[in-house]
Enzyme design. Structure first.
Site, PDB file in Angstrom:
ATOM      1  CB  CYS A 272      -0.946  -0.003   1.180  1.00  0.00           C
ATOM      2  SG  CYS A 272      -2.039  -1.417   1.110  1.00  0.00           S
TER       3      CYS A 272
ATOM      4  CG  HIS B 129      -6.172   1.662  -0.023  1.00  0.00           C
ATOM      5  ND1 HIS B 129      -5.046   2.334  -0.458  1.00  0.00           N
ATOM      6  CD2 HIS B 129      -5.713   0.509   0.542  1.00  0.00           C
ATOM      7  CE1 HIS B 129      -3.973   1.605  -0.175  1.00  0.00           C
ATOM      8  NE2 HIS B 129      -4.360   0.508   0.428  1.00  0.00           N
TER       9      HIS B 129
ATOM     10  CB  CYS C 255      -0.260   0.389   7.718  1.00  0.00           C
ATOM     11  SG  CYS C 255      -1.950   0.422   7.101  1.00  0.00           S
TER      12      CYS C 255
HETATM   13  C1  LIG Z   1     -14.583  -5.292   3.820  1.00  0.00           C
HETATM   14  C2  LIG Z   1     -14.893  -5.824   2.432  1.00  0.00           C
HETATM   15  C3  LIG Z   1     -14.757  -7.358   2.408  1.00  0.00           C
HETATM   16  C4  LIG Z   1     -16.347  -5.429   2.143  1.00  0.00           C
HETATM   17  O1  LIG Z   1     -16.648  -5.756   0.835  1.00  0.00           O
HETATM   18  P1  LIG Z   1     -18.142  -5.753   0.289  1.00  0.00           P
HETATM   19  O2  LIG Z   1     -18.979  -6.703   1.083  1.00  0.00           O
HETATM   20  O3  LIG Z   1     -18.079  -5.904  -1.170  1.00  0.00           O
HETATM   21  O4  LIG Z   1     -18.578  -4.267   0.670  1.00  0.00           O
HETATM   22  P2  LIG Z   1     -19.855  -3.456   0.244  1.00  0.00           P
HETATM   23  O5  LIG Z   1     -19.436  -2.099  -0.171  1.00  0.00           O
HETATM   24  O6  LIG Z   1     -20.725  -4.259  -0.692  1.00  0.00           O
HETATM   25  O7  LIG Z   1     -20.591  -3.300   1.634  1.00  0.00           O
HETATM   26  C5  LIG Z   1     -21.336  -4.370   2.236  1.00  0.00           C
HETATM   27  C6  LIG Z   1     -22.633  -3.791   2.769  1.00  0.00           C
HETATM   28  O8  LIG Z   1     -22.332  -2.834   3.770  1.00  0.00           O
HETATM   29  C7  LIG Z   1     -22.963  -1.593   3.460  1.00  0.00           C
HETATM   30  N1  LIG Z   1     -22.076  -0.514   3.877  1.00  0.00           N
HETATM   31  C8  LIG Z   1     -20.732  -0.403   3.645  1.00  0.00           C
HETATM   32  N2  LIG Z   1     -20.276   0.725   4.186  1.00  0.00           N
HETATM   33  C9  LIG Z   1     -21.323   1.352   4.772  1.00  0.00           C
HETATM   34  C10 LIG Z   1     -21.466   2.544   5.493  1.00  0.00           C
HETATM   35  N3  LIG Z   1     -20.442   3.353   5.740  1.00  0.00           N
HETATM   36  N4  LIG Z   1     -22.697   2.862   5.957  1.00  0.00           N
HETATM   37  C11 LIG Z   1     -23.760   2.068   5.744  1.00  0.00           C
HETATM   38  N5  LIG Z   1     -23.670   0.901   5.060  1.00  0.00           N
HETATM   39  C12 LIG Z   1     -22.472   0.559   4.584  1.00  0.00           C
HETATM   40  C13 LIG Z   1     -23.121  -1.623   1.954  1.00  0.00           C
HETATM   41  O9  LIG Z   1     -24.170  -0.788   1.533  1.00  0.00           O
HETATM   42  C14 LIG Z   1     -23.449  -3.070   1.702  1.00  0.00           C
HETATM   43  O10 LIG Z   1     -24.808  -3.263   2.004  1.00  0.00           O
HETATM   44  P3  LIG Z   1     -25.713  -4.231   1.091  1.00  0.00           P
HETATM   45  O11 LIG Z   1     -25.105  -5.596   1.242  1.00  0.00           O
HETATM   46  O12 LIG Z   1     -27.062  -4.073   1.694  1.00  0.00           O
HETATM   47  O13 LIG Z   1     -25.570  -3.682  -0.289  1.00  0.00           O
HETATM   48  C15 LIG Z   1     -13.960  -5.207   1.345  1.00  0.00           C
HETATM   49  O14 LIG Z   1     -14.213  -3.838   1.219  1.00  0.00           O
HETATM   50  C16 LIG Z   1     -12.512  -5.424   1.727  1.00  0.00           C
HETATM   51  O15 LIG Z   1     -11.982  -6.524   1.536  1.00  0.00           O
HETATM   52  N6  LIG Z   1     -11.873  -4.383   2.252  1.00  0.00           N
HETATM   53  C17 LIG Z   1     -10.530  -4.483   2.777  1.00  0.00           C
HETATM   54  C18 LIG Z   1      -9.567  -4.317   1.674  1.00  0.00           C
HETATM   55  C19 LIG Z   1      -8.200  -4.522   2.194  1.00  0.00           C
HETATM   56  O16 LIG Z   1      -7.884  -5.498   2.859  1.00  0.00           O
HETATM   57  N7  LIG Z   1      -7.364  -3.605   1.858  1.00  0.00           N
HETATM   58  C20 LIG Z   1      -6.019  -3.652   2.267  1.00  0.00           C
HETATM   59  C21 LIG Z   1      -5.871  -2.739   3.368  1.00  0.00           C
HETATM   60  S1  LIG Z   1      -4.556  -1.648   3.077  1.00  0.00           S
END
Ligand SMILES: CC(C)(COP(=O)(O)OP(=O)(O)OC[C@H]1O[C@@H](n2cnc3c(N)ncnc32)[C@H](O)[C@@H]1OP(=O)(O)O)[C@@H](O)C(=O)NCCC(=O)NCCS
Length: 432
Positions: free
Chosen positions: A94, A388, A418
């Site tokens: 990252c 990100h 990080c």
């Molecule tokens: C966490 C993670 C698995 C979520 O992925 P996802 O399930 O596709 O995420 P979505 O955007 O579809 O969100 C899931 C649900 O939460 C809801 N949601 C997400 N953020 C929200 C918020 N701030 N407020 C309200 N609802 C929220 C979405 O609307 C969605 O709802 P739905 O299922 O009813 O449509 C994915 O974003 C991830 O792997 N992130 C980490 C990435 C990572 O490891 N990066 C390296 C770090 S440096």
């Protein structure tokens, strides 16, 4: 060491980025190269730089294209920078765009280059899918076959599971732990509550929404025409939510430890597509070409710990080194952009930096590094709301920090990131 910088002083002239869009949305037909070209072209246009002035291009990415592994060269050529300038790609998870910026700065400091374009791009939509190893061996054997019989034999006894593709995982090869699982572990070990994480996430969205509404964030963004029709234009990040609240965040299920966890889609950074570009010059060259730099690099540091320890705690190790190298302390920092991989990581980094015990045990220092007021940290939100794209984020942090320092008339800022592999990055930037 003077002010901590060795060699010629390095100026950051300007920078920009594409919108950061959730993976699988409007950039789904674009590659990281396409996005990188758009960011670099816009940077050249905005700065009215003669592309022939560019001595080198350094670009970061994490999930490399198998077909064009040196993304820097393709971005350079696509953006119209003359072919005689060399270009190379760097990868430090990252912190890849930060690595690109520091590599560029090092060549300028040594006098090997005067003008360098750095940055990074990532498409988490366009990730390479790999065939399984047994299937690969069969395909290689089939391609070498001299007869039809040999070709057919290469596939004899093939099992259905060999057809299942392998996708790149956001997991540590050395431990098998995903980033999300690490964040979850850090939340538990450091006692970071779900409520505290959700509060940080909400803050990220609120401030990013403000920065978008008042144009501070959008002025750094290249409006993009979206293929295949090029009729739709996207000029802002699409993960920032104006409709979220603590109540809504509290309803989201934990993702990485479904039973006891606290890390949710709401308090994690989303998978994102996007690119960034930053123009760096030696101080003398900037003067000669008549540029007024946004700021200067005062110091930087990379640090690392064991991936089986607290994987995302790197900033707490890198920040004190960068501050020491700059000859300043945390108290002197007026604005701070911290990459938000997860709210649990941000709050764990804060906790470590504010702990005398951590300072003694982990850093061999007699007293804690310290923190600055929260209202000087990520003042336009962070990666949780903005998104990100791994290889690009470092460029955003650098440019956003310097632009806001300029608007507020501040002198000294800090960036921390990080990175996978349990690495951390920190950079001290100054305006004058
Ligand atoms: C966490 C993670 C698995 C979520 O992925 P996802 O399930 O596709 O995420 P979505 O955007 O579809 O969100 C899931 C649900 O939460 C809801 N949601 C997400 N953020 C929200 C918020 N701030 N407020 C309200 N609802 C929220 C979405 O609307 C969605 O709802 P739905 O299922 O009813 O449509 C994915 O974003 C991830 O792997 N992130 C980490 C990435 C990572 O490891 N990066 C390296 C770090 S440096």
């Amino acid at each position: 060491m003077g002010n901590g910088w060795i060699g010629r002083r390095v100026a950051i002239i300007d920078g920009c980025r594409t919108p950061f869009l959730k993976a699988g949305t409007a950039f789904k037909q674009m590659t990281a190269i396409d996005m990188g070209i758009a960011a670099v072209r816009e940077l050249i246009a905005r700065t009215e730089l003669d592309p022939a002035e560019v001595d080198e291009v350094v670009y970061g990415t994490v999930v490399h294209s198998v077909l064009a592994p040196n993304i820097a060269r393709e971005v350079q050529l696509g953006a119209g920078i003359p072919a005689r300038a060399p270009a190379y790609t760097v990868s430090r998870a990252c912190a890849s765009a930060n690595q690109a910026i520091t590599s560029a700065a090092d060549s300028i400091a040594r006098g090997y280059a005067d003008v360098v374009i750095a940055g990074g791009a990532e498409s988490l939509t366009d990730v390479p899918l790999l065939v399984s190893r047994p299937l690969r061996d069969r395909l290689v054997a089939a391609s070498r076959a001299k007869t039809m019989g040999q070709r057919v034999k290469a596939f004899a006894g093939m099992k259905p599971k060999e057809l299942v593709p392998t996708t790149p995982a956001i997991a540590e090869p050395s431990t098998g732990e995903t980033m999300g699982e690490s964040a979850e572990r850090m939340a538990k070990e450091n006692g970071i509550t779900r409520e505290a994480q959700d509060r940080w996430a909400l803050r990220s969205h609120r401030l990013a929404a403000e920065g978008t509404a008042d144009g501070r964030l959008t002025r750094e963004i290249v409006p993009m025409y979206i293929p295949p029709t090029y009729e739709e234009v996207v000029d802002r990040d699409n993960g920032i939510r104006t409709d979220t609240s603590l109540e809504k965040l509290a309803t989201l299920p934990p993702v990485f430890d479904r039973r006891y966890g606290t890390v949710t889609a709401g308090n994690s950074s989303p998978l994102t597509d996007g690119a960034s570009a930053v123009l760096l010059m030696s101080e003398e060259k900037a003067k000669a070409l008549g540029y007024e730099p946004l700021g200067y690099i005062r110091s930087y540091a990379f640090a690392a710990l064991s991936p089986s320890a607290q994987l995302l705690q790197g900033p707490a190790y890198a920040a004190p080194i960068a501050l020491d190298r700059a000859g300043v302390t945390m108290k002197d920092i007026e604005l701070w952009e911290i990459h938000e991989a997860f709210a649990a990581q941000v709050l764990s980094n804060f906790q470590a930096l504010d702990s005398n015990e951590f300072a003694r045990r982990e850093l061999g220092r007699s007293a804690k590094v310290g923190l600055i007021d929260e209202d000087r940290i990520n003042v336009m939100g962070g990666s949780i709301a903005i998104g990100h794209p791994f290889g690009a984020t470092g460029g955003r942090l650098t440019v956003t920090l310097l632009n806001e320092m300029k608007r507020r008339g501040l002198g000294l800022g800090l960036i921390t990131v990080c990175a996978a592999g349990a690495m951390g990055f920190a950079m001290v930037l100054e305006r004058a």
